[in-house]
Motif scaffolding. Sequence first.
Motif, PDB file in Angstrom:
ATOM      1  N   THR A 138       0.839  -1.201   0.000  1.00 28.08           N
ATOM      2  CA  THR A 138       0.000   0.000   0.000  1.00 28.08           C
ATOM      3  C   THR A 138       0.873   1.249   0.000  1.00 28.08           C
ATOM      4  N   GLY A 139       0.537   2.186  -0.868  1.00 27.96           N
ATOM      5  CA  GLY A 139       1.301   3.428  -0.966  1.00 27.96           C
ATOM      6  C   GLY A 139       2.463   3.363  -1.921  1.00 27.96           C
ATOM      7  N   ALA A 140       2.574   2.247  -2.663  1.00 25.54           N
ATOM      8  CA  ALA A 140       3.715   2.109  -3.574  1.00 25.54           C
ATOM      9  C   ALA A 140       3.558   2.945  -4.829  1.00 25.54           C
ATOM     10  N   GLY A 141       2.329   3.348  -5.175  1.00 24.30           N
ATOM     11  CA  GLY A 141       2.104   4.166  -6.370  1.00 24.30           C
ATOM     12  C   GLY A 141       1.324   3.461  -7.454  1.00 24.30           C
ATOM     13  N   LYS A 142       0.657   2.362  -7.101  1.00 21.51           N
ATOM     14  CA  LYS A 142      -0.050   1.567  -8.121  1.00 21.51           C
ATOM     15  C   LYS A 142      -1.221   2.343  -8.722  1.00 21.51           C
ATOM     16  N   THR A 143      -2.107   2.821  -7.877  1.00 21.02           N
ATOM     17  CA  THR A 143      -3.270   3.558  -8.385  1.00 21.02           C
ATOM     18  C   THR A 143      -2.843   4.896  -8.983  1.00 21.02           C
ATOM     19  N   THR A 144      -1.803   5.501  -8.435  1.00 20.59           N
ATOM     20  CA  THR A 144      -1.276   6.743  -9.017  1.00 20.59           C
ATOM     21  C   THR A 144      -0.848   6.512 -10.456  1.00 20.59           C
ATOM     22  N   LEU A 145      -0.232   5.366 -10.708  1.00 21.95           N
ATOM     23  CA  LEU A 145       0.192   5.036 -12.066  1.00 21.95           C
ATOM     24  C   LEU A 145      -1.002   5.034 -13.014  1.00 21.95           C
ATOM     25  N   VAL A 146      -2.107   4.459 -12.562  1.00 18.06           N
ATOM     26  CA  VAL A 146      -3.323   4.417 -13.375  1.00 18.06           C
ATOM     27  C   VAL A 146      -3.870   5.827 -13.581  1.00 18.06           C
ATOM     28  N   ASN A 147      -3.858   6.641 -12.512  1.00 16.58           N
ATOM     29  CA  ASN A 147      -4.357   8.010 -12.630  1.00 16.58           C
ATOM     30  C   ASN A 147      -3.552   8.827 -13.633  1.00 16.58           C
ATOM     31  N   LEU A 148      -2.266   8.533 -13.719  1.00 19.12           N
ATOM     32  CA  LEU A 148      -1.435   9.233 -14.700  1.00 19.12           C
ATOM     33  C   LEU A 148      -1.754   8.784 -16.114  1.00 19.12           C
ATOM     34  N   MET A 149      -2.064   7.491 -16.287  1.00 16.53           N
ATOM     35  CA  MET A 149      -2.467   7.016 -17.620  1.00 16.53           C
ATOM     36  C   MET A 149      -3.711   7.762 -18.103  1.00 16.53           C
ATOM     37  N   MET A 150      -4.663   7.957 -17.182  1.00 13.60           N
ATOM     38  CA  MET A 150      -5.934   8.581 -17.553  1.00 13.60           C
ATOM     39  C   MET A 150      -5.860  10.117 -17.557  1.00 13.60           C
ATOM     40  N   ARG A 151      -4.699  10.655 -17.182  1.00 12.67           N
ATOM     41  CA  ARG A 151      -4.497  12.102 -17.065  1.00 12.67           C
ATOM     42  C   ARG A 151      -5.434  12.732 -16.042  1.00 12.67           C
ATOM     43  N   PHE A 152      -5.727  11.977 -14.976  1.00 16.99           N
ATOM     44  CA  PHE A 152      -6.402  12.590 -13.841  1.00 16.99           C
ATOM     45  C   PHE A 152      -5.443  13.538 -13.138  1.00 16.99           C
ATOM     46  N   TYR A 153      -4.161  13.235 -13.219  1.00 19.28           N
ATOM     47  CA  TYR A 153      -3.095  14.114 -12.751  1.00 19.28           C
ATOM     48  C   TYR A 153      -2.083  14.255 -13.883  1.00 19.28           C
ATOM     49  N   ALA A 206     -18.189  -0.924 -23.806  1.00 16.56           N
ATOM     50  CA  ALA A 206     -17.471   0.257 -24.318  1.00 16.56           C
ATOM     51  C   ALA A 206     -16.338  -0.120 -25.261  1.00 16.56           C
ATOM     52  N   ARG A 207     -15.845  -1.368 -25.173  1.00 19.35           N
ATOM     53  CA  ARG A 207     -14.788  -1.879 -26.057  1.00 19.35           C
ATOM     54  C   ARG A 207     -13.560  -0.956 -26.069  1.00 19.35           C
ATOM     55  N   PRO A 208     -12.956  -0.693 -24.903  1.00 25.58           N
ATOM     56  CA  PRO A 208     -11.764   0.166 -24.893  1.00 25.58           C
ATOM     57  C   PRO A 208     -10.550  -0.578 -25.420  1.00 25.58           C
ATOM     58  N   SER A 209      -9.566   0.185 -25.901  1.00 28.18           N
ATOM     59  CA  SER A 209      -8.325  -0.455 -26.361  1.00 28.18           C
ATOM     60  C   SER A 209      -7.383  -0.710 -25.188  1.00 28.18           C
ATOM     61  N   VAL A 210      -7.547   0.020 -24.082  1.00 32.93           N
ATOM     62  CA  VAL A 210      -6.769  -0.202 -22.861  1.00 32.93           C
ATOM     63  C   VAL A 210      -7.742  -0.375 -21.714  1.00 32.93           C
ATOM     64  N   LEU A 211      -7.579  -1.446 -20.956  1.00 29.14           N
ATOM     65  CA  LEU A 211      -8.487  -1.756 -19.848  1.00 29.14           C
ATOM     66  C   LEU A 211      -7.717  -1.682 -18.536  1.00 29.14           C
ATOM     67  N   ILE A 212      -8.344  -1.050 -17.530  1.00 31.35           N
ATOM     68  CA  ILE A 212      -7.725  -0.917 -16.211  1.00 31.35           C
ATOM     69  C   ILE A 212      -8.648  -1.565 -15.188  1.00 31.35           C
ATOM     70  N   LEU A 213      -8.134  -2.544 -14.466  1.00 33.90           N
ATOM     71  CA  LEU A 213      -8.890  -3.257 -13.432  1.00 33.90           C
ATOM     72  C   LEU A 213      -8.216  -2.990 -12.097  1.00 33.90           C
ATOM     73  N   ASP A 214      -8.901  -2.277 -11.222  1.00 42.70           N
ATOM     74  CA  ASP A 214      -8.330  -1.881  -9.936  1.00 42.70           C
ATOM     75  C   ASP A 214      -9.004  -2.669  -8.820  1.00 42.70           C
ATOM     76  N   GLU A 215      -8.377  -3.787  -8.418  1.00 44.85           N
ATOM     77  CA  GLU A 215      -8.902  -4.612  -7.333  1.00 44.85           C
ATOM     78  C   GLU A 215     -10.374  -4.924  -7.545  1.00 44.85           C
ATOM     79  N   ARG A 262      -9.507   9.185 -22.762  1.00 45.69           N
ATOM     80  CA  ARG A 262     -10.314   8.365 -21.856  1.00 45.69           C
ATOM     81  C   ARG A 262     -11.341   7.537 -22.602  1.00 45.69           C
ATOM     82  N   GLY A 263     -11.690   7.981 -23.818  1.00 41.30           N
ATOM     83  CA  GLY A 263     -12.598   7.181 -24.633  1.00 41.30           C
ATOM     84  C   GLY A 263     -11.966   5.890 -25.115  1.00 41.30           C
ATOM     85  N   ARG A 264     -10.629   5.844 -25.098  1.00 42.68           N
ATOM     86  CA  ARG A 264      -9.907   4.637 -25.516  1.00 42.68           C
ATOM     87  C   ARG A 264      -9.559   3.737 -24.332  1.00 42.68           C
ATOM     88  N   MET A 265      -9.938   4.168 -23.143  1.00 39.46           N
ATOM     89  CA  MET A 265      -9.628   3.402 -21.941  1.00 39.46           C
ATOM     90  C   MET A 265     -10.904   3.080 -21.181  1.00 39.46           C
TER      91      MET A 265
END
Length: 658
Positions: free
Chosen positions: A449-464, A567-576, A487-490
């Motif tokens: 926990t706190g290693a940066g896993k979800t942050t990595l996903v947030n960066l992919m989606m440009r939430f940050y 939605a048939r995204p080209s990149v799929l993110i599964l968070d727990e 985000r339409g591709r994810m």
Amino acid sequence: MSESAEERTPARPPIRRGPGGGGPFGGAMMPAEKSLNFGPSAKRLLGTLRPEQMWLWLVLALAVVSVTFSVLGPKLLGEGTNLIFSGVISKSLPSGATQAEVIAGLQAEGKTTEADMLSGMTLTPGLGIDFAALSNVLMWVLILYIFASVFSWLQAYVLNGVVQRTMFRLREDIEAKLNRLPLSYFDGKQRGELLSRVTNDVDNISQTMQQTLSQAVTSLLTVVGVLVMMLIISPLLATIALVTIPLTLIVTALIAKRSQKLFVAQWKHTGTLNGQIEETFTGHALVKVFGRQHEVEARFHEKNDELFNASFGAQFISGMIMPAMTFIGNLVYVAIAVVGGLQVASGALQLGDIQAFIQYSRQFTQPLAQLGSMANLLQSGVASAERVFELLDADEQSPDPEDPETPTELAGRLVFEDVSFSYSEDKPLIADLSLVAEPGQTVAIVGPTGAGKTTLVNLMMRFYEIDSGRITLDGVDVSRMTRDDLRGRMGMVLQDTWLFGGTIRDNIAYGRPDATEEQILAAARATYVDRFVHSLPDGYDTVLDDEGANVSAGEKQLLTIARAFLARPSVLILDEATSSVDTRTEVLVQKAMSALRADRTSFVIAHRLSTIRDADLILVMEAGRIVEQGNHAALLAAEGAYFNLYNAQFAAPVIDEV
């Protein structure tokens, strides 16, 4: 999400958390908001009416006509009083004599007061009341007041449209602003407090503008019109009445200065209390489980007392304005009555003029008192406006590029190149991270926990936005793409399922509103939603509430997977995505996710390492860095960080048994 609050919550800009920011019981009270000055805030609030200038001129014109008719009324009534009084007096005088002869006779008898009074009147001795003239005067008074009421109603009708259209635009601006704000803003604001700004505060602004604009225009015009009429009747008495204006301004300014800060505190405490209530209701089951009802009630009473004290102080102090204005008006009324009586006795004025002037004095002091009493409404509205303007002035996410780029192919190749990111400058989180996810690969991200896993996903989606380096999707820098395109591709399936109030069919089609019935059903069958839907009374037309309480946790998870599948995204993110379901349901969810991951790049964040054994690539993160990567077998053979995580996870039950 699967990470700690410290990792997820940005510290730039500085964050102000409301009570309970860390859960149903944690967190401290939000620090006091820095309020804007009353003047600039009120000016900006009035500036929201700028698109309605034409209608405001019409409101002003209608108000002028209405006030003009209302102001002329007392003057005509005074003429009616003169007719009655002159008629009564003339009836007691000898017929055949002229007014001059009667006055001369009274002076000869030493009755100078009576003679002076008659000299200021127009009458015919012995004639009595002229009922024809009196009826004519009363008819005109009735016509004036009818027209004044009609134009006043038209003014209110037009102004209501002005205010409601202005509030409509303000709500649209707020909605658009919320869509332009970065995720960090919402991470740093308590949800209930934010909702209070866009609901309670906007409603308060609407009520303030509705009640004060019309009254302010009418009151100011009435003061001007009445002052003109008073000057025409008696400049001396008008001078006495003018003393009201500076006294009113001084008293209002003194009281308003003390009450403004209390109104700001009142609406701040309203938002804080709303945030606590929303938080407690959301975690109601948790409150019951841990037996924290008394602590929650104690916190509620504490915040409720703070709101009570601020509201009571604001209303009490601002409520002093109206009694003070009434007292000043009564003093002026007494002075006018005394001086006016002396002028009637001296013949300088007629009785009807004094009656009209007393009516005008009431009309003069009443709008001034109304303007004073509106100060509490205006201060309350401006305090709410400050909170709304603070939201509208919040820093927005960076705009999309003017000439955006878009990938020419939909392969799903995602590359991190020396990416660095931190929520605060003094606490770096991700540094010089590089990775490549090839099309069709399943990439698992594991770590403490706190290693940066979800942050990595947030960066992919440009939430940050990243601090340095770059992220590319199919060869295009994601910062050069529009957020909607990216985000339409994810697609994302989160640990915390989200369903909205609507049918099951609508929830599945949320990410693809134009989907056909066949496509929706195909997605439902592929993700095992179809299995349980037929057991519901209305099938796919079953209406879910906004919490999805009428389906189980596993069924909600399957619905979110079906939504992503459609939605048939080209990149799929599964968070727990399987962390909150039972073992039997997990089998179905895993099968559904396997179907969902087929032919697309997938990122899986997992704590249960048994669920990602088949991943093509496993990234092991520690303190924002990838310390290991490879497949399951290779990482176990390396006996490194992944080996330790895997063994620790399966050794825990053995340790517990011992």
